[in-house]
Design a protein around this motif. Structure first.
Motif, PDB file in Angstrom:
ATOM      1  N   LEU A  64       0.857  -1.177   0.000  1.00  0.00           N
ATOM      2  CA  LEU A  64       0.000   0.000   0.000  1.00  0.00           C
ATOM      3  C   LEU A  64       0.891   1.224   0.000  1.00  0.00           C
ATOM      4  O   LEU A  64       1.833   1.313   0.792  1.00  0.00           O
ATOM      5  N   LYS A  65       0.571   2.156  -0.876  1.00  0.00           N
ATOM      6  CA  LYS A  65       1.403   3.346  -1.001  1.00  0.00           C
ATOM      7  C   LYS A  65       0.502   4.566  -1.152  1.00  0.00           C
ATOM      8  O   LYS A  65      -0.460   4.538  -1.913  1.00  0.00           O
ATOM      9  N   PHE A  66       0.828   5.623  -0.437  1.00  0.00           N
ATOM     10  CA  PHE A  66       0.070   6.869  -0.521  1.00  0.00           C
ATOM     11  C   PHE A  66       0.871   7.918  -1.280  1.00  0.00           C
ATOM     12  O   PHE A  66       2.044   8.124  -0.999  1.00  0.00           O
ATOM     13  N   ASP A  67       0.238   8.569  -2.246  1.00  0.00           N
ATOM     14  CA  ASP A  67       0.866   9.649  -3.002  1.00  0.00           C
ATOM     15  C   ASP A  67       0.263  10.958  -2.515  1.00  0.00           C
ATOM     16  O   ASP A  67      -0.912  11.249  -2.782  1.00  0.00           O
ATOM     17  N   LYS A  68       1.059  11.748  -1.774  1.00  0.00           N
ATOM     18  CA  LYS A  68       0.565  12.995  -1.183  1.00  0.00           C
ATOM     19  C   LYS A  68       0.155  14.021  -2.222  1.00  0.00           C
ATOM     20  O   LYS A  68      -0.816  14.744  -2.040  1.00  0.00           O
ATOM     21  N   GLU A  69       0.903  14.118  -3.316  1.00  0.00           N
ATOM     22  CA  GLU A  69       0.598  15.113  -4.334  1.00  0.00           C
ATOM     23  C   GLU A  69      -0.671  14.765  -5.109  1.00  0.00           C
ATOM     24  O   GLU A  69      -1.497  15.626  -5.390  1.00  0.00           O
ATOM     25  N   GLU A  70      -0.833  13.515  -5.462  1.00  0.00           N
ATOM     26  CA  GLU A  70      -2.006  13.074  -6.232  1.00  0.00           C
ATOM     27  C   GLU A  70      -3.210  12.775  -5.336  1.00  0.00           C
ATOM     28  O   GLU A  70      -4.325  12.620  -5.824  1.00  0.00           O
ATOM     29  N   ARG A  71      -2.968  12.648  -4.036  1.00  0.00           N
ATOM     30  CA  ARG A  71      -3.993  12.262  -3.058  1.00  0.00           C
ATOM     31  C   ARG A  71      -4.651  10.936  -3.454  1.00  0.00           C
ATOM     32  O   ARG A  71      -5.863  10.813  -3.524  1.00  0.00           O
ATOM     33  N   THR A  72      -3.806   9.945  -3.716  1.00  0.00           N
ATOM     34  CA  THR A  72      -4.294   8.623  -4.083  1.00  0.00           C
ATOM     35  C   THR A  72      -3.628   7.554  -3.221  1.00  0.00           C
ATOM     36  O   THR A  72      -2.512   7.729  -2.764  1.00  0.00           O
ATOM     37  N   SER A  73      -4.339   6.469  -3.030  1.00  0.00           N
ATOM     38  CA  SER A  73      -3.798   5.272  -2.395  1.00  0.00           C
ATOM     39  C   SER A  73      -3.667   4.229  -3.492  1.00  0.00           C
ATOM     40  O   SER A  73      -4.585   4.034  -4.288  1.00  0.00           O
ATOM     41  N   SER A  74      -2.522   3.563  -3.534  1.00  0.00           N
ATOM     42  CA  SER A  74      -2.286   2.573  -4.583  1.00  0.00           C
ATOM     43  C   SER A  74      -2.003   1.213  -3.975  1.00  0.00           C
ATOM     44  O   SER A  74      -1.363   1.118  -2.934  1.00  0.00           O
TER      45      SER A  74
END
Length: 142
Positions: A64-74
Motif C-alpha cells: 500500500l502506497k500513498f501519493d501525497k501530491e495526487e492524493r491517491t492510495s495505490s
C-alpha cells in the motif's frame, strides 16, 4: 509485524526499509525454528522501500502506497500497480495506510481487498461514520 513469505513474519520499523549502508532494514521471524533473522532487502524486494505497508499472501507481496501530491492510495502486487483509489478529501501528513488481514485502513476509509481490488464500505469524518450499502452504493451516515 505482518505475515511474510514462506509462512514467516516480517518485522520492521517506520523508516527501517530506508536504512542505508549496513543497517538492518527488517527482520524475519520464523516461529517454527524460533529464530529472528535481521536482513537487508534483496534486489527483487527493493521496490517495497516506497510502501507505507506490506503484506504477503501465498508467494505474492502486496504493497500500500500513498501519493501525497495526487492524493491517491495505490495497491501494488509484486511491484505491479493493481489499483488506485482517488480521495476527494485532504489527507493529513501522517496518513494511515495499513493491512489488517483482508481489511485495509486508508486514512478515513475502511475497505476490503476482494479479488485484487479495493472496495470501500465505510468512511469516518467529522459528520459521523458512513457505511456503504452494497446494493445501491448509497452511504448511510450515523
Amino acid at each position: 509485524m505482518k505475515q511474510w513469505l514462506d509462512g514467516k513474519f516480517i518485522a520492521r520499523g517506520d523508516k527501517s526499509l530506508n536504512a542505508n549502508d549496513y543497517g538492518c532494514q527488517y527482520a524475519v521471524l520464523d516461529t517454527i525454528a524460533r529464530t529472528l533473522t535481521f536482513k537487508r532487502l534483496s534486489d527483487d524486494l527493493e521496490w517495497i522501500k516506497e510502501c507505507d505497508d506490506v503484506k504477503t499472501w501465498d508467494d505474492d507481496v502486496y504493497c500500500l502506497k500513498f501519493d501525497k501530491e495526487e492524493r491517491t492510495s495505490s495497491l501494488f502486487v509484486n511491484d505491479n500497480l493493481k489499483y488506485i483509489l482517488e480521495n476527494d478529501y485532504f489527507w493529513t501528513a501522517g496518513a494511515v495506510l495499513q493491512f489488517q488481514g483482508h481489511i485495509l485502513l486508508l486514512e478515513r476509509d475502511v475497505c476490503r481487498l476482494e479479488n485484487g481490488k479495493i472496495k470501500c464500505f465505510a468512511s469516518a469524518s467529522s459528520s459521523g461514520i458512513s457505511f456503504k450499502n452494497r446494493e445501491d452504493d448509497v452511504y448511510i451516515t450515523y
